[in-house]
Design an enzyme around this catalytic site. Structure first.
Site, short mmCIF file in Angstrom:
data_model
loop_
_atom_site.label_atom_id
_atom_site.label_comp_id
_atom_site.label_asym_id
_atom_site.label_seq_id
_atom_site.Cartn_x
_atom_site.Cartn_y
_atom_site.Cartn_z
CD GLU A 219 -3.07 -1.03 0.42
OE1 GLU A 219 -3.39 0.11 0.04
OE2 GLU A 219 -3.71 -2.05 0.12
CB CYS A 253 -1.81 7.50 1.49
SG CYS A 253 -3.30 6.68 2.05
P1 NAD Z 1 8.12 4.61 5.37
O1 NAD Z 1 8.20 3.77 4.15
O2 NAD Z 1 9.23 5.51 5.70
O3 NAD Z 1 7.86 3.72 6.66
C1 NAD Z 1 6.82 2.74 6.74
C2 NAD Z 1 7.27 1.60 7.63
O4 NAD Z 1 8.38 0.93 7.03
C3 NAD Z 1 7.74 2.01 9.03
O5 NAD Z 1 7.20 1.08 9.97
C4 NAD Z 1 9.25 1.87 8.95
O6 NAD Z 1 9.85 1.56 10.19
C5 NAD Z 1 9.41 0.72 8.00
N1 NAD Z 1 10.70 0.70 7.31
C6 NAD Z 1 11.55 1.73 7.08
N2 NAD Z 1 12.64 1.32 6.40
C7 NAD Z 1 12.47 -0.01 6.20
C8 NAD Z 1 13.23 -1.01 5.51
N3 NAD Z 1 14.40 -0.73 4.92
N4 NAD Z 1 12.72 -2.26 5.46
C9 NAD Z 1 11.53 -2.54 6.02
N5 NAD Z 1 10.77 -1.66 6.69
C10 NAD Z 1 11.23 -0.40 6.77
O7 NAD Z 1 6.75 5.41 5.14
P2 NAD Z 1 6.18 6.60 6.01
O8 NAD Z 1 7.00 7.83 5.79
O9 NAD Z 1 5.93 6.14 7.40
O10 NAD Z 1 4.75 6.81 5.31
C11 NAD Z 1 4.51 7.74 4.32
C12 NAD Z 1 4.29 7.08 2.97
O11 NAD Z 1 3.32 6.06 3.10
C13 NAD Z 1 3.75 8.03 1.93
O12 NAD Z 1 4.38 7.78 0.71
C14 NAD Z 1 2.27 7.65 1.83
O13 NAD Z 1 1.66 7.94 0.61
C15 NAD Z 1 2.33 6.19 2.09
N6 NAD Z 1 1.06 5.74 2.62
C16 NAD Z 1 0.31 4.90 1.86
C17 NAD Z 1 -0.93 4.48 2.32
C18 NAD Z 1 -1.80 3.55 1.54
O14 NAD Z 1 -2.77 3.07 2.09
N7 NAD Z 1 -1.50 3.26 0.29
C19 NAD Z 1 -1.37 4.90 3.58
C20 NAD Z 1 -0.57 5.74 4.31
C21 NAD Z 1 0.66 6.14 3.83
#
Ligand code: NAD
Length: 473
Positions: A219, A253
């Site tokens: 997502e 998002c």
């Molecule tokens: P992020 O990708 O930085 O972090 C998300 C999760 O991934 C966190 O729990 C983080 O600890 C983990 N993570 C970070 N690095 C990792 C790695 N190398 N391997 C595995 N896990 C890792 O995202 P964010 O900044 O928290 O969220 C914002 C983004 O999420 C925006 O792009 C937004 O559009 C998207 N988003 C999408 C939806 C959807 O439903 N499609 C909903 C909310 C947010």
């Protein structure tokens, strides 16, 4: 990696093993138990609503309480209620027809839980985006490990302690920690991995899952456009877009990322949106109903984007606000940017904050081309009073979901699959779609007394010739 993180990684490996053996001991969690699981989760939201909303607000600096109630707690309660109501129908084995040549036999699809699943959640709706996938996984009869975002530690801690009270550790558990823990988490051999977050990290998650051939739902984000057509009343478009964009200070998002408006109308539409913001918040800097930016990093990133556009000659519109108080509270007032340069970060990166570029288009086809030339967004919104025109916009573009004369709320319709396409994600959830994400549809074919393969086995005779001839038609 810190010592604490190394310990967490060891702990999660042993938790995975105990969840796997608990799953083997009860592969088909009965419907009554699943319904009780959903009830416990909904009760947890009701009973701890204040504490959960406080934790989210602590993480953001200020999160509007009304937003947390409606978009985090009520959302999960409704989602769990919907799943409970329809679970019996969703779990039923489906009978399917068989071709005449295979009769008499019967074929069916058993809906079986996948097993132990991992959920990785982001910070922007830190409760809902961990709990809504949990609702789907519990409905499907799975065991669940959750890794929340390190940017919202208070919410992560409260989820961890409340879920530990409500569920056995070998059923539902929360693992807290930063990217190192996240990375190790996504390398575990789950039966399904469900990730919500940035496209950049999503790519890494997909690669980690591929190593173990773990099926994955992604997502992700992207730049979701709102296309306003000349037919739609400008004030009504401004009201709708202003609401969706400034909810949670644009950290949504599916918020409209930018607006495509008919040439010449950009400024008046921008002014109308600012008027809406002024009506919503007397002063966004001091009004608790307006949410702060989650971290200094994102605050600086967003201010940098505005400054870059200003330097590039774009006009910036904001309602009156106390600039000092905004800085102190890490708030960015509702901001509209008229025609920023095409190569500015505002037009090339996902904004994820309360900054709304409006760019002009000459004809509707140019607007849909603008969208179709780029990565498929998570959502697309079209504002038009003409049904054929709205249909044309949908026909000429692709996006995860879409709204006609509305934004955001397609995700609140439980029977609509919620998810992206291409760069904005793969797979979906909500309602039955979520249940199916964590379900294996197992094909079973039972033969009758007469075995059809006799026809197809050597030595080949007349019957084979007749069947083969028919099948080749
Ligand atoms: P992020 O990708 O930085 O972090 C998300 C999760 O991934 C966190 O729990 C983080 O600890 C983990 N993570 C970070 N690095 C990792 C790695 N190398 N391997 C595995 N896990 C890792 O995202 P964010 O900044 O928290 O969220 C914002 C983004 O999420 C925006 O792009 C937004 O559009 C998207 N988003 C999408 C939806 C959807 O439903 N499609 C909903 C909310 C947010």
């Amino acid at each position: 990696m810190s010592e604490a993180e190394a310990k967490q990684i060891e702990r999660m490996k042993s938790l995975l093993a105990s969840q796997k053996s608990a799953f083997r001991a009860e592969r088909h969690r009965p419907i009554d138990k699943r319904k009780a699981d959903l009830d416990r989760l909904a009760d947890l939201c009701r009973k701890n609503a204040d504490a959960i909303a406080d934790a989210i607000s602590q993480d953001f600096g200020n999160r509007a309480r009304q937003e947390s109630v409606i978009a985090e707690l009520a959302f999960v309660i409704q989602d769990a209620g919907h799943a409970k109501k329809h679970l019996g129908k969703w779990m039923k084995t489906r009978k399917v027809g068989v071709p005449l040549t295979l009769a008499p036999g019967s074929a069916s699809i058993r809906r079986e839980p996948k097993g132990v699943v991992g959920i990785v959640s982001p910070w922007n709706y830190p409760f809902q985006l961990a709990m809504a996938p949990l609702v789907a996984a519990l409905a499907a009869g799975c065991r669940v490990m959750i890794k929340p975002s390190e940017y919202t530690p208070a919410t992560g801690e409260i989820m961890k302690s409340l879920l530990a009270e409500a569920f056995e550790e070998d059923h539902v558990t929360v693992i807290t920690g930063g990217p190192a823990v996240g990375e190790a988490f996504t390398k575990l051999k789950f039966d399904h991995l469900f990730y919500t977050g940035s496209t950049q990290v999503g790519r890494l998650v997909a690669m980690a899952a591929a190593d173990n051939l773990v099926p994955v739902t992604l997502e992700l984000g992207g730049k979701s456009p709102a296309i306003v057509t000349p037919s739609y009343p400008q004030d009504a478009a401004a009201k709708s877009i202003g609401w969706g964009k400034f909810f949670n200070a644009g950290q949504t998002c599916v918020a409209p990322d930018y607006v495509l408006a008919p040439n010449g109308s950009e400024k008046s539409l921008g002014e109308a949106i600012i008027k809406v913001a002024q009506h919503q918040f007397d002063d966004s800097a001091t009004d608790d109903a307006y949410t702060a930016i989650v971290s200094d990093r994102h605050y600086e990133r967003l201010n940098g984007m505005i400054e870059e556009a200003r330097t590039g000659g774009a006009e910036i519109l904001q309602p009156k606000h106390d600039a000092e108080a905004a800085r102190a509270g890490r708030k960015i007032p509702p901001t509209v940017v008229i025609n920023p340069p095409a190569d500015s970060r505002l037009m090339t990166e996902e904004i994820f904050g309360p900054v709304l570029p409006i760019i002009g288009y000459s004809e509707l086809d140019a607007a849909t081309d603008h969208v179709a030339d780029r990565d498929h967004p998570l959502a697309l919104y079209v504002y038009s009073t003409d049904k054929t025109e709205a249909e044309r916009v949908l026909d000429n573009t692709m996006s995860g979901g879409a709204g006609v004369n509305i934004n955001l709320l397609h995700l609140s319709v439980p029977d609509l699959p919620f998810g992206g396409v291409g760069a904005s994600g793969q797979g979906s959830y909500h309602g039955e779609h979520g249940f199916l994400t964590f379900t294996h549809e197992r094909s079973v074919f039972r033969t009758g007394k007469w075995h059809p393969s006799r026809l197809l086995a050597p030595p080949y005779g007349k019957m084979y010739e007749t069947v083969a001839k028919k099948q080749m038609k």
